[in-house]
Design an enzyme around this catalytic site. Structure first.
Site, PDB file in Angstrom:
ATOM      1  N   GLY A  28       0.825  -1.208   0.000  1.00 16.87           N
ATOM      2  CA  GLY A  28       0.000   0.000   0.000  1.00 16.87           C
ATOM      3  C   GLY A  28       0.852   1.246   0.000  1.00 16.87           C
ATOM      4  N   ASN A  29       0.233   2.384   0.219  1.00 18.40           N
ATOM      5  CA  ASN A  29       0.991   3.635   0.277  1.00 18.40           C
ATOM      6  C   ASN A  29       0.373   4.545   1.337  1.00 18.40           C
ATOM      7  OD1 ASN A  29      -1.021   5.478  -1.064  1.00 18.40           O
ATOM      8  ND2 ASN A  29      -0.778   3.915  -2.649  1.00 18.40           N
ATOM      9  N   ARG A  30       0.995   5.704   1.531  1.00 18.65           N
ATOM     10  CA  ARG A  30       0.633   6.560   2.666  1.00 18.65           C
ATOM     11  C   ARG A  30      -0.541   7.499   2.391  1.00 18.65           C
ATOM     12  NH1 ARG A  30       4.815   6.764   6.394  1.00 18.65           N
ATOM     13  NH2 ARG A  30       6.828   6.099   5.577  1.00 18.65           N
TER      14      ARG A  30
END
Ligand code: CTP
Length: 404
Positions: A204-206
Protein backbone atom coordinates in the site's frame (compact mmCIF):
# COMPACT_ATOMS: atom_id res chain seq x y z
CA UNK A 1 -33.81 36.02 2.92
CA UNK A 2 -37.12 34.67 1.57
CA UNK A 3 -37.19 30.89 1.65
CA UNK A 4 -39.89 28.68 0.15
CA UNK A 5 -40.13 25.41 2.08
CA UNK A 6 -41.97 22.76 0.08
CA UNK A 7 -43.25 19.74 1.97
CA UNK A 8 -44.48 16.65 0.17
CA UNK A 9 -46.39 13.70 1.55
CA UNK A 10 -43.91 11.56 3.46
CA UNK A 11 -43.94 10.43 7.06
CA UNK A 12 -40.73 12.46 7.52
CA UNK A 13 -42.78 15.68 7.06
CA UNK A 14 -42.74 16.10 10.84
CA UNK A 15 -38.94 16.58 10.70
CA UNK A 16 -39.51 19.58 8.44
CA UNK A 17 -41.14 21.35 11.37
CA UNK A 18 -37.66 21.30 12.97
CA UNK A 19 -36.10 22.41 9.70
CA UNK A 20 -38.58 25.29 9.57
CA UNK A 21 -37.60 26.30 13.11
CA UNK A 22 -33.89 26.29 12.19
CA UNK A 23 -34.56 28.48 9.16
CA UNK A 24 -36.77 31.00 10.97
CA UNK A 25 -34.43 31.14 13.96
CA UNK A 26 -31.61 32.00 11.54
CA UNK A 27 -33.68 35.09 10.68
CA UNK A 28 -35.26 34.00 7.40
CA UNK A 29 -38.80 34.62 6.21
CA UNK A 30 -40.14 31.17 5.34
CA UNK A 31 -43.28 30.43 3.32
CA UNK A 32 -44.30 26.80 3.70
CA UNK A 33 -45.98 25.24 0.66
CA UNK A 34 -47.18 21.74 1.51
CA UNK A 35 -48.72 19.42 -1.04
CA UNK A 36 -52.33 18.70 -0.22
CA UNK A 37 -51.59 15.06 0.67
CA UNK A 38 -48.78 16.08 3.04
CA UNK A 39 -51.37 17.75 5.27
CA UNK A 40 -52.35 14.19 6.27
CA UNK A 41 -49.00 14.04 8.09
CA UNK A 42 -48.56 17.60 9.41
CA UNK A 43 -51.47 20.03 9.36
CA UNK A 44 -51.73 23.57 8.05
CA UNK A 45 -51.97 25.05 11.58
CA UNK A 46 -48.50 23.77 12.48
CA UNK A 47 -46.93 25.35 9.40
CA UNK A 48 -48.78 28.64 9.85
CA UNK A 49 -47.91 28.87 13.55
CA UNK A 50 -44.23 28.02 13.09
CA UNK A 51 -43.67 30.16 9.98
CA UNK A 52 -45.93 33.09 10.92
CA UNK A 53 -47.10 33.08 7.29
CA UNK A 54 -50.29 31.91 5.58
CA UNK A 55 -50.19 28.43 4.06
CA UNK A 56 -51.85 27.49 0.77
CA UNK A 57 -51.58 24.33 -1.30
CA UNK A 58 -53.45 24.89 -4.56
CA UNK A 59 -53.14 27.33 -7.44
CA UNK A 60 -56.79 28.36 -6.92
CA UNK A 61 -56.45 29.18 -3.21
CA UNK A 62 -55.62 32.89 -3.65
CA UNK A 63 -56.14 33.65 -7.32
CA UNK A 64 -55.89 37.49 -7.21
CA UNK A 65 -52.39 37.24 -5.69
CA UNK A 66 -51.21 34.92 -8.55
CA UNK A 67 -49.43 32.98 -5.81
CA UNK A 68 -47.95 30.30 -8.06
CA UNK A 69 -45.89 32.94 -9.88
CA UNK A 70 -45.17 35.26 -6.97
CA UNK A 71 -44.03 32.53 -4.59
CA UNK A 72 -41.43 31.19 -7.02
CA UNK A 73 -40.14 34.48 -8.39
CA UNK A 74 -39.83 36.15 -4.99
CA UNK A 75 -37.95 33.27 -3.31
CA UNK A 76 -34.19 33.55 -2.72
CA UNK A 77 -33.98 29.83 -1.95
CA UNK A 78 -36.31 26.85 -2.34
CA UNK A 79 -36.00 23.80 -0.10
CA UNK A 80 -38.21 20.74 -0.59
CA UNK A 81 -38.13 18.36 2.39
CA UNK A 82 -39.20 15.68 2.32
CA UNK A 83 -39.18 15.24 -1.45
CA UNK A 84 -41.17 12.08 -2.19
CA UNK A 85 -40.73 9.93 -5.30
CA UNK A 86 -43.93 11.47 -6.65
CA UNK A 87 -42.73 15.03 -6.05
CA UNK A 88 -39.38 14.28 -7.75
CA UNK A 89 -41.25 12.78 -10.71
CA UNK A 90 -43.56 15.76 -11.05
CA UNK A 91 -40.71 18.26 -10.70
CA UNK A 92 -38.57 16.37 -13.24
CA UNK A 93 -41.47 16.31 -15.71
CA UNK A 94 -42.14 20.03 -15.22
CA UNK A 95 -45.71 19.43 -14.02
CA UNK A 96 -47.60 22.31 -12.41
CA UNK A 97 -50.52 20.47 -10.86
CA UNK A 98 -50.33 22.07 -7.43
CA UNK A 99 -48.93 25.22 -5.88
CA UNK A 100 -45.55 23.68 -4.99
CA UNK A 101 -44.74 22.30 -8.45
CA UNK A 102 -46.01 25.50 -10.10
CA UNK A 103 -43.76 27.56 -7.83
CA UNK A 104 -40.81 25.30 -8.70
CA UNK A 105 -41.30 26.21 -12.38
CA UNK A 106 -41.18 29.94 -11.71
CA UNK A 107 -38.31 29.88 -9.19
CA UNK A 108 -34.95 31.05 -10.58
CA UNK A 109 -33.05 30.77 -7.29
CA UNK A 110 -31.07 27.78 -5.95
CA UNK A 111 -33.29 24.77 -5.28
CA UNK A 112 -32.42 21.95 -2.86
CA UNK A 113 -34.44 18.77 -2.51
CA UNK A 114 -34.06 16.31 0.36
CA UNK A 115 -35.63 13.01 -0.71
CA UNK A 116 -37.23 10.55 1.70
CA UNK A 117 -38.92 7.35 0.64
CA UNK A 118 -38.67 3.57 0.82
CA UNK A 119 -35.34 2.17 -0.48
CA UNK A 120 -37.15 0.33 -3.26
CA UNK A 121 -38.65 3.59 -4.54
CA UNK A 122 -35.32 5.47 -4.22
CA UNK A 123 -33.45 2.77 -6.15
CA UNK A 124 -36.11 2.31 -8.86
CA UNK A 125 -34.80 3.30 -12.33
CA UNK A 126 -37.66 5.79 -12.70
CA UNK A 127 -36.60 7.68 -9.57
CA UNK A 128 -32.91 7.44 -10.53
CA UNK A 129 -33.77 8.99 -13.90
CA UNK A 130 -35.84 11.76 -12.29
CA UNK A 131 -33.03 12.58 -9.85
CA UNK A 132 -30.52 12.65 -12.72
CA UNK A 133 -32.79 15.01 -14.70
CA UNK A 134 -33.17 17.37 -11.76
CA UNK A 135 -29.44 17.33 -10.99
CA UNK A 136 -28.71 17.94 -14.65
CA UNK A 137 -30.77 21.13 -14.37
CA UNK A 138 -28.75 22.33 -11.40
CA UNK A 139 -31.16 21.30 -8.63
CA UNK A 140 -29.20 20.05 -5.63
CA UNK A 141 -30.76 16.68 -4.73
CA UNK A 142 -29.29 15.35 -1.48
CA UNK A 143 -28.78 11.62 -1.10
CA UNK A 144 -31.07 10.25 1.61
CA UNK A 145 -29.58 8.85 4.80
CA UNK A 146 -29.45 5.11 5.37
CA UNK A 147 -31.09 3.45 8.32
CA UNK A 148 -34.39 2.27 9.75
CA UNK A 149 -37.32 3.16 7.49
CA UNK A 150 -40.96 3.61 8.46
CA UNK A 151 -41.72 -0.12 8.50
CA UNK A 152 -39.38 -2.95 9.47
CA UNK A 153 -36.99 -2.32 6.56
CA UNK A 154 -33.65 -0.59 6.66
CA UNK A 155 -31.69 1.01 3.81
CA UNK A 156 -31.19 4.34 2.07
CA UNK A 157 -34.34 6.46 2.12
CA UNK A 158 -34.37 8.39 5.40
CA UNK A 159 -34.64 12.15 5.36
CA UNK A 160 -31.24 13.67 6.29
CA UNK A 161 -31.23 15.43 9.67
CA UNK A 162 -32.87 18.89 9.62
CA UNK A 163 -29.57 20.56 10.62
CA UNK A 164 -27.80 18.92 7.66
CA UNK A 165 -30.52 20.02 5.24
CA UNK A 166 -30.49 23.57 6.63
CA UNK A 167 -26.69 23.81 6.36
CA UNK A 168 -26.63 22.43 2.80
CA UNK A 169 -29.45 24.73 1.71
CA UNK A 170 -28.03 27.89 3.28
CA UNK A 171 -24.59 27.10 1.84
CA UNK A 172 -26.13 27.38 -1.64
CA UNK A 173 -26.91 31.03 -1.14
CA UNK A 174 -24.39 32.06 1.50
CA UNK A 175 -21.48 30.72 -0.48
CA UNK A 176 -19.50 33.34 -2.37
CA UNK A 177 -18.30 30.50 -4.60
CA UNK A 178 -19.27 30.44 -8.26
CA UNK A 179 -21.82 27.77 -9.26
CA UNK A 180 -19.63 27.08 -12.28
CA UNK A 181 -19.95 23.30 -11.96
CA UNK A 182 -23.78 23.29 -11.80
CA UNK A 183 -25.20 20.65 -14.12
CA UNK A 184 -21.84 18.83 -14.31
CA UNK A 185 -20.98 15.31 -13.20
CA UNK A 186 -17.46 14.92 -11.91
CA UNK A 187 -15.57 11.85 -10.75
CA UNK A 188 -12.75 12.15 -8.22
CA UNK A 189 -10.58 9.25 -7.11
CA UNK A 190 -9.01 9.52 -3.66
CA UNK A 191 -6.90 7.53 -1.22
CA UNK A 192 -4.41 4.82 -2.00
CA UNK A 193 -4.93 1.41 -3.55
CA UNK A 194 -3.86 -1.76 -1.76
CA UNK A 195 -2.69 -4.91 -3.47
CA UNK A 196 -3.14 -8.09 -1.44
CA UNK A 197 -0.06 -10.26 -0.90
CA UNK A 198 -1.89 -12.88 1.14
CA UNK A 199 -5.14 -12.82 3.21
CA UNK A 200 -3.58 -10.53 5.84
CA UNK A 201 -0.92 -8.47 4.04
CA UNK A 202 -0.99 -5.88 1.29
CA UNK A 203 1.27 -3.52 -0.60
CA UNK A 204 0.00 0.00 0.00
CA UNK A 205 0.99 3.63 0.28
CA UNK A 206 0.63 6.56 2.67
CA UNK A 207 -2.18 8.42 0.91
CA UNK A 208 -5.05 9.34 3.27
CA UNK A 209 -7.44 10.72 0.66
CA UNK A 210 -7.50 14.24 2.15
CA UNK A 211 -6.83 16.03 -1.14
CA UNK A 212 -9.36 13.93 -3.08
CA UNK A 213 -12.01 14.57 -0.42
CA UNK A 214 -11.27 18.31 -0.57
CA UNK A 215 -11.69 18.18 -4.37
CA UNK A 216 -15.02 16.36 -4.01
CA UNK A 217 -16.24 18.85 -1.41
CA UNK A 218 -15.17 21.86 -3.47
CA UNK A 219 -16.92 20.48 -6.56
CA UNK A 220 -20.15 19.96 -4.59
CA UNK A 221 -19.94 23.50 -3.25
CA UNK A 222 -19.66 24.73 -6.84
CA UNK A 223 -22.80 22.83 -7.85
CA UNK A 224 -21.43 19.59 -9.35
CA UNK A 225 -22.79 16.11 -8.86
CA UNK A 226 -19.81 14.24 -7.52
CA UNK A 227 -18.84 10.58 -7.50
CA UNK A 228 -15.93 9.93 -5.14
CA UNK A 229 -14.11 6.66 -5.78
CA UNK A 230 -12.48 6.16 -2.40
CA UNK A 231 -9.60 3.70 -2.08
CA UNK A 232 -9.17 2.72 1.57
CA UNK A 233 -10.26 6.10 2.88
CA UNK A 234 -11.19 6.19 6.55
CA UNK A 235 -11.89 9.94 6.76
CA UNK A 236 -15.49 11.23 6.71
CA UNK A 237 -16.70 12.00 3.19
CA UNK A 238 -18.61 15.19 2.30
CA UNK A 239 -22.40 15.13 2.42
CA UNK A 240 -24.15 14.90 -0.93
CA UNK A 241 -21.26 13.07 -2.59
CA UNK A 242 -21.82 9.57 -3.99
CA UNK A 243 -19.06 7.39 -2.55
CA UNK A 244 -17.85 4.17 -4.17
CA UNK A 245 -15.46 2.37 -1.81
CA UNK A 246 -12.71 0.29 -3.43
CA UNK A 247 -9.55 -1.47 -2.32
CA UNK A 248 -7.38 -2.60 -5.23
CA UNK A 249 -6.22 -0.85 -8.39
CA UNK A 250 -8.38 -3.14 -10.47
CA UNK A 251 -11.50 -2.20 -8.42
CA UNK A 252 -10.58 1.48 -8.64
CA UNK A 253 -10.16 1.21 -12.40
CA UNK A 254 -13.58 -0.44 -12.79
CA UNK A 255 -15.32 2.14 -10.57
CA UNK A 256 -13.68 5.16 -12.22
CA UNK A 257 -14.43 3.88 -15.73
CA UNK A 258 -18.04 3.06 -14.88
CA UNK A 259 -18.76 6.48 -13.28
CA UNK A 260 -16.56 8.18 -15.88
CA UNK A 261 -18.88 7.12 -18.70
CA UNK A 262 -21.16 10.08 -17.91
CA UNK A 263 -18.63 12.45 -16.37
CA UNK A 264 -17.61 15.89 -17.63
CA UNK A 265 -14.42 15.66 -15.56
CA UNK A 266 -12.35 12.85 -14.05
CA UNK A 267 -9.73 13.82 -11.49
CA UNK A 268 -7.31 11.05 -10.52
CA UNK A 269 -6.17 12.19 -7.08
CA UNK A 270 -5.73 8.62 -5.81
CA UNK A 271 -2.27 7.21 -5.26
CA UNK A 272 -2.48 4.16 -7.47
CA UNK A 273 -0.12 1.24 -6.89
CA UNK A 274 2.14 0.88 -9.90
CA UNK A 275 2.77 -2.79 -9.12
CA UNK A 276 0.82 -5.68 -7.64
CA UNK A 277 1.91 -9.15 -6.61
CA UNK A 278 1.78 -11.47 -9.58
CA UNK A 279 -0.20 -13.89 -7.44
CA UNK A 280 -2.00 -13.57 -4.11
CA UNK A 281 -1.20 -16.38 -1.70
CA UNK A 282 -4.33 -18.28 -0.69
CA UNK A 283 -3.08 -18.76 2.86
CA UNK A 284 -1.01 -16.55 5.13
CA UNK A 285 2.65 -16.72 4.18
CA UNK A 286 4.57 -18.29 7.10
CA UNK A 287 8.17 -17.66 8.05
CA UNK A 288 10.13 -20.85 8.28
CA UNK A 289 13.10 -20.87 10.67
CA UNK A 290 16.39 -21.13 8.85
CA UNK A 291 14.90 -20.49 5.39
CA UNK A 292 15.41 -17.24 3.44
CA UNK A 293 12.54 -14.76 3.30
CA UNK A 294 10.25 -15.31 0.30
CA UNK A 295 10.47 -12.86 -2.58
CA UNK A 296 7.29 -11.46 -4.04
CA UNK A 297 7.13 -11.31 -7.82
CA UNK A 298 5.39 -8.15 -9.01
CA UNK A 299 3.54 -7.25 -12.16
CA UNK A 300 2.64 -3.78 -13.47
CA UNK A 301 -0.84 -2.31 -13.03
CA UNK A 302 -2.56 -0.54 -15.92
CA UNK A 303 -2.04 3.23 -15.95
CA UNK A 304 -5.63 4.37 -15.40
CA UNK A 305 -4.92 8.05 -15.99
CA UNK A 306 -3.12 7.45 -19.30
CA UNK A 307 -5.98 5.17 -20.44
CA UNK A 308 -8.60 7.79 -19.55
CA UNK A 309 -6.63 10.50 -21.33
CA UNK A 310 -6.28 8.38 -24.47
CA UNK A 311 -9.88 7.08 -24.54
CA UNK A 312 -12.08 9.96 -23.27
CA UNK A 313 -15.02 7.92 -22.00
CA UNK A 314 -17.46 10.82 -22.46
CA UNK A 315 -17.36 13.44 -25.25
CA UNK A 316 -15.39 16.53 -24.21
CA UNK A 317 -14.35 14.92 -20.92
CA UNK A 318 -11.58 16.77 -19.08
CA UNK A 319 -9.01 14.41 -17.53
CA UNK A 320 -6.81 15.59 -14.67
CA UNK A 321 -4.01 13.82 -12.83
CA UNK A 322 -1.85 14.41 -9.80
CA UNK A 323 1.88 13.88 -9.63
CA UNK A 324 3.44 13.38 -6.24
CA UNK A 325 7.18 13.91 -6.78
CA UNK A 326 10.26 14.06 -4.60
CA UNK A 327 12.91 15.35 -6.97
CA UNK A 328 16.25 13.54 -7.32
CA UNK A 329 19.58 13.62 -9.12
CA UNK A 330 17.76 13.43 -12.45
CA UNK A 331 15.70 16.55 -11.92
CA UNK A 332 13.56 18.74 -9.65
CA UNK A 333 9.98 18.06 -8.57
CA UNK A 334 8.77 20.26 -11.44
CA UNK A 335 11.09 18.67 -14.05
CA UNK A 336 9.60 15.28 -13.20
CA UNK A 337 6.09 16.75 -13.17
CA UNK A 338 6.43 18.34 -16.60
CA UNK A 339 7.84 15.14 -18.11
CA UNK A 340 5.01 13.14 -16.54
CA UNK A 341 2.42 15.56 -17.95
CA UNK A 342 3.77 15.01 -21.47
CA UNK A 343 3.82 11.24 -20.92
CA UNK A 344 0.31 10.87 -19.49
CA UNK A 345 -1.60 13.08 -21.94
CA UNK A 346 -4.02 14.38 -19.30
CA UNK A 347 -5.37 17.90 -19.85
CA UNK A 348 -3.94 19.04 -16.54
CA UNK A 349 -1.47 17.57 -14.06
CA UNK A 350 -1.28 18.91 -10.51
CA UNK A 351 2.33 18.58 -9.44
CA UNK A 352 3.21 18.57 -5.75
CA UNK A 353 6.22 17.74 -3.64
CA UNK A 354 5.90 14.84 -1.20
CA UNK A 355 8.09 13.36 1.52
CA UNK A 356 9.78 14.97 4.53
CA UNK A 357 6.46 16.04 6.07
CA UNK A 358 5.01 17.40 2.84
CA UNK A 359 2.05 16.19 0.84
CA UNK A 360 0.33 13.48 2.89
CA UNK A 361 -2.55 13.88 5.35
CA UNK A 362 -3.73 17.16 6.84
CA UNK A 363 -0.69 19.25 5.92
CA UNK A 364 -0.74 22.17 3.48
CA UNK A 365 0.03 21.66 -0.18
CA UNK A 366 2.10 23.69 -2.60
CA UNK A 367 1.24 22.80 -6.19
CA UNK A 368 1.93 23.79 -9.77
CA UNK A 369 -0.74 22.92 -12.32
CA UNK A 370 0.66 22.16 -15.77
CA UNK A 371 -1.03 21.34 -19.07
CA UNK A 372 -0.41 18.33 -21.33
CA UNK A 373 2.69 20.03 -22.77
CA UNK A 374 4.15 20.59 -19.30
CA UNK A 375 3.46 24.33 -19.49
CA UNK A 376 2.46 26.13 -16.26
CA UNK A 377 -1.25 26.94 -15.98
CA UNK A 378 -1.47 28.01 -12.32
CA UNK A 379 0.19 27.74 -8.93
CA UNK A 380 -1.53 27.37 -5.58
CA UNK A 381 -0.40 27.08 -1.98
CA UNK A 382 -2.35 26.59 1.19
CA UNK A 383 -4.80 24.17 2.72
CA UNK A 384 -6.05 21.25 0.65
CA UNK A 385 -9.39 23.12 0.32
CA UNK A 386 -7.59 26.12 -1.20
CA UNK A 387 -5.68 23.85 -3.58
CA UNK A 388 -8.91 22.03 -4.48
CA UNK A 389 -10.59 25.26 -5.55
CA UNK A 390 -7.51 26.29 -7.53
CA UNK A 391 -7.69 22.98 -9.39
CA UNK A 392 -11.38 23.51 -10.24
CA UNK A 393 -10.57 27.11 -11.28
CA UNK A 394 -8.12 25.64 -13.80
CA UNK A 395 -10.57 22.95 -14.98
CA UNK A 396 -13.66 25.14 -15.53
CA UNK A 397 -12.31 27.03 -18.61
CA UNK A 398 -11.64 23.65 -20.29
CA UNK A 399 -15.25 22.42 -19.98
CA UNK A 400 -17.34 22.23 -23.12
CA UNK A 401 -20.50 24.39 -22.96
CA UNK A 402 -23.36 22.64 -21.14
CA UNK A 403 -25.74 22.55 -24.12
CA UNK A 404 -23.08 21.58 -26.69
N1 CTP B 1 -2.01 6.76 -11.91
C1 CTP B 1 -2.91 5.92 -12.52
N2 CTP B 1 -2.64 4.61 -12.65
C2 CTP B 1 -1.47 4.09 -12.23
C3 CTP B 1 -0.51 4.95 -11.60
C4 CTP B 1 -0.83 6.28 -11.46
O1 CTP B 1 -3.98 6.39 -12.93
N3 CTP B 1 -1.23 2.82 -12.37
C5 CTP B 1 -2.32 8.21 -11.83
C6 CTP B 1 -2.41 8.78 -10.44
O2 CTP B 1 -3.75 8.72 -9.93
C7 CTP B 1 -1.99 10.22 -10.64
C8 CTP B 1 -1.00 10.12 -11.80
O3 CTP B 1 -1.30 8.89 -12.45
O4 CTP B 1 -3.06 11.03 -11.07
C9 CTP B 1 0.44 10.12 -11.42
O5 CTP B 1 0.69 9.16 -10.44
P1 CTP B 1 2.18 8.91 -9.94
O6 CTP B 1 2.15 7.78 -8.97
O7 CTP B 1 2.80 10.21 -9.53
O8 CTP B 1 2.86 8.51 -11.32
P2 CTP B 1 3.32 7.17 -11.94
O9 CTP B 1 2.54 6.90 -13.17
O10 CTP B 1 3.30 6.11 -10.89
O11 CTP B 1 4.79 7.51 -12.41
P3 CTP B 1 6.20 7.33 -11.65
O12 CTP B 1 6.19 5.96 -11.09
O13 CTP B 1 7.16 7.52 -12.76
O14 CTP B 1 6.29 8.40 -10.62
Amino acid sequence: MRILLGVSAGIAAYKSALLLRLLTEAGHDVRVVPTRASLEFVGRATWEALSGNPVTTGVFDDVPAVEHVRLGTSADLVVVAPATADLLARAAAGRADDLLTAALLTARCPVLMAPAMHTGMWEHPATRANVATLRGRGVVVLDPDSGRLTGQDTGPGRLPEPAVIAAAALALVASPLPADLAGRHVVVSAGGTREPVDPVRFLGNRSTGTQGIALAKAATERGARVTLVAANVSLPTPHGVEVVAVETTSELREAVRSAGATADVVVMAAAVADFRPLTTAEHKMKKVAGEPAPSIALTTNPDILAELAAERLHPGQVVVGFAAETGDGEGSVLDHGRAKARRKGADLLVVNAVGQGRGFGGVDNDVTIVDEHGQDVAVAAGSKDVVAHAVWDAIVPLLKPLDA
